[in-house]
Design a protein around this motif. Structure first.
Motif, short mmCIF file in Angstrom:
data_model
loop_
_atom_site.label_atom_id
_atom_site.label_comp_id
_atom_site.label_asym_id
_atom_site.label_seq_id
_atom_site.Cartn_x
_atom_site.Cartn_y
_atom_site.Cartn_z
N UNK A 29 -2.04 49.66 35.01
CA UNK A 29 -1.04 50.70 34.75
C UNK A 29 -0.25 50.31 33.51
N UNK A 30 0.07 51.30 32.67
CA UNK A 30 0.80 51.07 31.42
C UNK A 30 1.96 52.05 31.33
N UNK A 31 3.04 51.58 30.74
CA UNK A 31 4.15 52.46 30.40
C UNK A 31 4.44 52.33 28.91
N UNK A 32 4.32 53.42 28.17
CA UNK A 32 4.55 53.44 26.73
C UNK A 32 5.97 53.94 26.44
N UNK A 33 6.68 53.20 25.61
CA UNK A 33 8.02 53.59 25.20
C UNK A 33 8.03 53.81 23.68
N UNK A 34 8.12 55.07 23.22
CA UNK A 34 8.09 55.34 21.78
C UNK A 34 9.26 54.68 21.06
N UNK A 35 8.97 54.12 19.88
CA UNK A 35 10.03 53.54 19.05
C UNK A 35 10.18 54.29 17.73
N UNK A 36 9.10 54.94 17.28
CA UNK A 36 9.14 55.84 16.13
C UNK A 36 7.86 56.67 16.16
N UNK A 37 7.74 57.59 15.25
CA UNK A 37 6.59 58.47 15.26
C UNK A 37 5.29 57.67 15.19
N UNK A 38 4.39 57.94 16.16
CA UNK A 38 3.07 57.33 16.26
C UNK A 38 3.06 55.88 16.70
N UNK A 39 4.22 55.30 16.99
CA UNK A 39 4.29 53.89 17.40
C UNK A 39 5.07 53.78 18.71
N UNK A 40 4.56 52.97 19.65
CA UNK A 40 5.25 52.73 20.92
C UNK A 40 5.01 51.29 21.34
N UNK A 41 5.93 50.76 22.11
CA UNK A 41 5.71 49.48 22.78
C UNK A 41 5.34 49.78 24.23
N UNK A 42 4.62 48.86 24.86
CA UNK A 42 4.20 49.12 26.24
C UNK A 42 4.29 47.87 27.09
N UNK A 47 -14.92 35.82 45.68
CA UNK A 47 -14.40 37.12 45.27
C UNK A 47 -12.90 37.12 45.58
N UNK A 48 -12.10 37.05 44.52
CA UNK A 48 -10.66 36.88 44.67
C UNK A 48 -9.88 38.11 44.25
N UNK A 49 -8.70 38.26 44.82
CA UNK A 49 -7.73 39.22 44.33
C UNK A 49 -7.16 38.68 43.02
N UNK A 50 -7.18 39.49 41.98
CA UNK A 50 -6.65 39.09 40.67
C UNK A 50 -5.50 40.01 40.28
N UNK A 51 -4.58 39.48 39.47
CA UNK A 51 -3.50 40.32 38.97
C UNK A 51 -3.19 39.94 37.52
N UNK A 52 -2.57 40.87 36.80
CA UNK A 52 -2.21 40.63 35.41
C UNK A 52 -0.87 41.28 35.10
N UNK A 53 -0.17 40.73 34.11
CA UNK A 53 1.04 41.33 33.55
C UNK A 53 0.97 41.16 32.04
N UNK A 54 1.52 42.11 31.30
CA UNK A 54 1.43 42.01 29.86
C UNK A 54 2.35 42.95 29.13
N UNK A 55 2.27 42.91 27.79
CA UNK A 55 3.08 43.76 26.94
C UNK A 55 2.40 43.85 25.58
N UNK A 56 2.81 44.86 24.78
CA UNK A 56 2.21 45.00 23.47
C UNK A 56 2.76 46.19 22.72
N UNK A 57 2.05 46.55 21.66
CA UNK A 57 2.45 47.68 20.83
C UNK A 57 1.22 48.54 20.59
N UNK A 58 1.42 49.86 20.51
CA UNK A 58 0.32 50.80 20.28
C UNK A 58 0.65 51.71 19.10
N UNK A 59 -0.39 52.07 18.36
CA UNK A 59 -0.23 52.90 17.17
C UNK A 59 -1.31 53.98 17.17
N UNK A 60 -0.90 55.21 16.93
CA UNK A 60 -1.84 56.33 16.90
C UNK A 60 -1.97 56.84 15.46
N UNK A 61 -3.00 56.38 14.72
CA UNK A 61 -3.12 56.79 13.32
C UNK A 61 -3.52 58.25 13.16
#
Length: 227
Positions: A118-131, A160-174
């Motif tokens: 699951x991801x949540x995108x937070x816009x910071x300016x046009x075409x760019x968001x952090x998530x 066969x194990x239960x796995x989990x992840x957490x993360x963050x980043x930036x996305x750009x829509x050219x």
């Protein structure tokens, strides 16, 4: 209030929405990622080694891995995807204290996983968001290896194990329908272990195996295409 004033007010209220729209197009998307991965093992001391205490040697491997996924953009910043990460085989070593020092265990680890992210995108300016991201899923890890020389094999064992992840980043829509991601995530794939020794040890017993906890730190670049 005049019509022109109402139009101007509507324009002001609509401005933040315009910034949020590049990543808000609803619907299915496909994704690919390439990750620079630092995979690590810990708790190797829990291995069965009656001859003496286990001493970890090589506990980290660096490699590039890939994944692909299918997701859905829900709007309001939310998206979700199912992602499959390709299998990678790596080797880690441990030693033993006492008179058998130098008879290294070579723990071969072949891991792959399927995750729901699951991801949540937070816009910071046009075409760019952090998530921010979080994932939960399944890790399939095959453990095998040898001790001292390749003729002294441990039996293979798959967990066969239960796995989990957490993360963050930036996305750009050219351009419309395409998004490019740069992110980091921590992935915990749980505890792993090989089968018992399939060779004769000094005690003439099958009482040895290799154990560890498996995690990875990943810096990845990715691309998404909205159908």
């Amino acid at each position: 209030m005049t019509l022109s004033a109402i139009s101007a007010m509507c324009g002001i209220l609509a401005a933040p929405v315009a910034i949020a729209t590049p990543n808000e197009e609803l619907g299915l998307y496909g994704s690919i990622k390439a990750a620079q991965t630092s995979q690590r093992v810990s708790d190797m001391e829990d291995s069965l080694r009656p001859a003496g205490a286990v001493l970890p040697q090589e506990t980290k491997q660096e490699f590039v891995n890939g994944s692909f996924g299918l997701g859905y953009q829900f709007g309001a910043g939310w998206r979700a995807e199912v992602e499959y990460t390709l299998p990678q085989k790596q080797e880690y070593t441990s030693d033993v204290a006492g008179r058998f020092r130098g008879s290294l265990n070579h723990h071969e680890v072949d891991a792959q996983r399927m995750m729901a992210n699951a991801y949540y995108d937070l816009p910071v300016k046009e075409n760019i968001a952090v998530f921010a991201s979080a994932g939960l899923g399944w890790a399939k890890v095959k453990s095998s290896g040898w001790q001292g020389n390749v003729a002294r094999q441990f039996e293979s064992k798959t967990v066969n194990n239960l796995a989990y992840s957490v993360g963050a980043g930036v996305t750009y829509s050219p351009v419309k329908k395409i998004s490019l991601d740069l992110g980091y995530r921590y992935v915990d794939m749980g505890r792993i272990e090989s089968g018992l020794n399939n060779f004769a040890n000094a005690r003439g017993l099958r009482d040895e195996n290799m154990k560890a906890k498996l995690v990875s730190h990943e810096i990845y670049v990715g691309a998404r295409y909205r159908f």
